[in-house]
Design a protein around this motif. Sequence first.
Motif, PDB file in Angstrom:
ATOM      1  N   SER A 193       0.860  -1.188   0.000  1.00  0.00           N
ATOM      2  CA  SER A 193       0.000   0.000   0.000  1.00  0.00           C
ATOM      3  C   SER A 193       0.899   1.242   0.000  1.00  0.00           C
ATOM      4  CB  SER A 193      -0.920  -0.069   1.219  1.00  0.00           C
ATOM      5  OG  SER A 193      -1.711   1.069   1.294  1.00  0.00           O
ATOM      6  N   SER A 194       1.349   1.675   1.161  1.00  0.00           N
ATOM      7  CA  SER A 194       2.306   2.790   1.182  1.00  0.00           C
ATOM      8  C   SER A 194       3.679   2.333   0.695  1.00  0.00           C
ATOM      9  CB  SER A 194       2.439   3.329   2.605  1.00  0.00           C
ATOM     10  OG  SER A 194       3.088   2.365   3.413  1.00  0.00           O
ATOM     11  N   GLY A 195       3.915   1.024   0.736  1.00  0.00           N
ATOM     12  CA  GLY A 195       5.216   0.484   0.315  1.00  0.00           C
ATOM     13  C   GLY A 195       6.245   0.440   1.429  1.00  0.00           C
ATOM     14  N   VAL A 196       5.890   0.942   2.627  1.00  0.00           N
ATOM     15  CA  VAL A 196       6.923   1.021   3.672  1.00  0.00           C
ATOM     16  C   VAL A 196       7.322  -0.361   4.203  1.00  0.00           C
ATOM     17  CG1 VAL A 196       6.358   3.383   4.368  1.00  0.00           C
ATOM     18  CG2 VAL A 196       5.282   1.456   5.560  1.00  0.00           C
ATOM     19  N   THR A 197       6.384  -1.312   4.171  1.00  0.00           N
ATOM     20  CA  THR A 197       6.743  -2.660   4.636  1.00  0.00           C
ATOM     21  C   THR A 197       7.823  -3.259   3.732  1.00  0.00           C
ATOM     22  OG1 THR A 197       4.554  -3.037   5.596  1.00  0.00           O
ATOM     23  CG2 THR A 197       5.859  -4.993   5.069  1.00  0.00           C
ATOM     24  N   LEU A 198       7.584  -3.191   2.417  1.00  0.00           N
ATOM     25  CA  LEU A 198       8.581  -3.743   1.496  1.00  0.00           C
ATOM     26  C   LEU A 198       9.886  -2.968   1.598  1.00  0.00           C
ATOM     27  CD1 LEU A 198       6.547  -4.536  -1.758  1.00  0.00           C
ATOM     28  CD2 LEU A 198       7.465  -6.131  -0.071  1.00  0.00           C
ATOM     29  N   ALA A 199       9.793  -1.639   1.661  1.00  0.00           N
ATOM     30  CA  ALA A 199      11.021  -0.822   1.716  1.00  0.00           C
ATOM     31  C   ALA A 199      11.836  -1.167   2.961  1.00  0.00           C
ATOM     32  CB  ALA A 199      10.661   0.663   1.681  1.00  0.00           C
ATOM     33  N   ALA A 200      11.172  -1.280   4.101  1.00  0.00           N
ATOM     34  CA  ALA A 200      11.896  -1.583   5.347  1.00  0.00           C
ATOM     35  C   ALA A 200      12.499  -2.988   5.280  1.00  0.00           C
ATOM     36  CB  ALA A 200      10.950  -1.473   6.543  1.00  0.00           C
ATOM     37  N   ALA A 201      11.747  -3.931   4.698  1.00  0.00           N
ATOM     38  CA  ALA A 201      12.275  -5.302   4.582  1.00  0.00           C
ATOM     39  C   ALA A 201      13.494  -5.330   3.669  1.00  0.00           C
ATOM     40  CB  ALA A 201      11.187  -6.231   4.050  1.00  0.00           C
ATOM     41  N   ILE A 202      13.420  -4.608   2.566  1.00  0.00           N
ATOM     42  CA  ILE A 202      14.542  -4.599   1.605  1.00  0.00           C
ATOM     43  C   ILE A 202      15.790  -3.996   2.257  1.00  0.00           C
ATOM     44  CG2 ILE A 202      15.338  -3.533  -0.558  1.00  0.00           C
ATOM     45  CD1 ILE A 202      12.270  -3.869  -1.432  1.00  0.00           C
ATOM     46  N   LYS A 203      15.603  -2.866   2.972  1.00  0.00           N
ATOM     47  CA  LYS A 203      16.756  -2.238   3.643  1.00  0.00           C
ATOM     48  C   LYS A 203      17.364  -3.200   4.662  1.00  0.00           C
ATOM     49  CE  LYS A 203      15.230   2.548   3.283  1.00  0.00           C
ATOM     50  NZ  LYS A 203      14.432   3.557   3.951  1.00  0.00           N
TER      51      LYS A 203
END
Length: 305
Positions: A233-243
């Motif tokens: 949705s906001s993409g923050v879950t994927l972004a945090a996981a990738i980082k």
Amino acid sequence: MRRDLQQGIAHCTAADLTVHAFPECAVYAREVARALGCGAAAVKTHRFPDGEALVRVSAPAPPRAILVRPLNDPDGKIFEVLLAADALRRAGAERVILAAPYLPYMRQDTVFHDGEPVSQRVLGTMLGRAFDGVVTLAPHLHRVRSLADVIPCDARALSPAPALARWVSAMGKDWLVVGPDEESSELARTVAEQAGLSWIAGEKTRLGDRKVRVRFGKLPDAARALVIDDIASSGVTLAAAIKALKRAGAKAVDAAVVHAIFADGAISAIRSAGARQIVSCDTIAHRSNAIPTAPLIAKAVEEML
Ligand code: R5P
């Protein structure tokens, strides 16, 4: 109906079944109709100056109707599918099934803070009254195990794992499948098992609508990671996981989601985090779509008829 043994999907030879498609998902609906071997008809929509909606279905309608619409951007679309169900019955349909590849409002499945509704139940009750059956992919069922407990009709939740696993298998063998949180672990595990890969899940703490923290244990050496989640949705879950995966030493990270909601800024947040490629199932039309799901929906519809 005759069963095509090679494809494993029944073809309706009788003219008693039609797939009805709202304009924005005509391509997906045609794929469903093609797999079922029946015709597709357009549902027309009109907005009056005061904002009210009018829908018009193809009439007369054959006895069995499949109404196709992903319910992202939900509020207007939900009311229009309820109107369409009524219109189809008035036009002669005796059995009306909603094929909604994406079903919204599933995450508000409890009262998180005083004064809130259980939105999941509100939507489920309305759909259960309007439709004889509802089929969807990967609804966010966390505290409820069965979709039929939410939608009181022949309600079926399909796993997108076979479609994802087919796509993942083509990437090669040295990938680690990663679920960013406990809720995604079942999907990550199933996809990994079907593709013959290893998997792990992280621990996520949500700190706000657009702020999460994701942690992982030790990664296998030089892993290439594919993060899989049901929704971005906001993409923050994927972004945090990738980082977090990059910090832990992953040498490449890709992302695959089932439902490509991707609010404004989501794709760039995921890319800035270091994602190499971002792909999605086609449950919601988006430029990242790479994984077809209409055959899964068609097969389930065939079983429901
Ligand atoms: C929640 O647990 C879901 O599985 C997704 O991880 C979540 O909805 C993704 O939302 P966002 O992209 O806003 O982090």
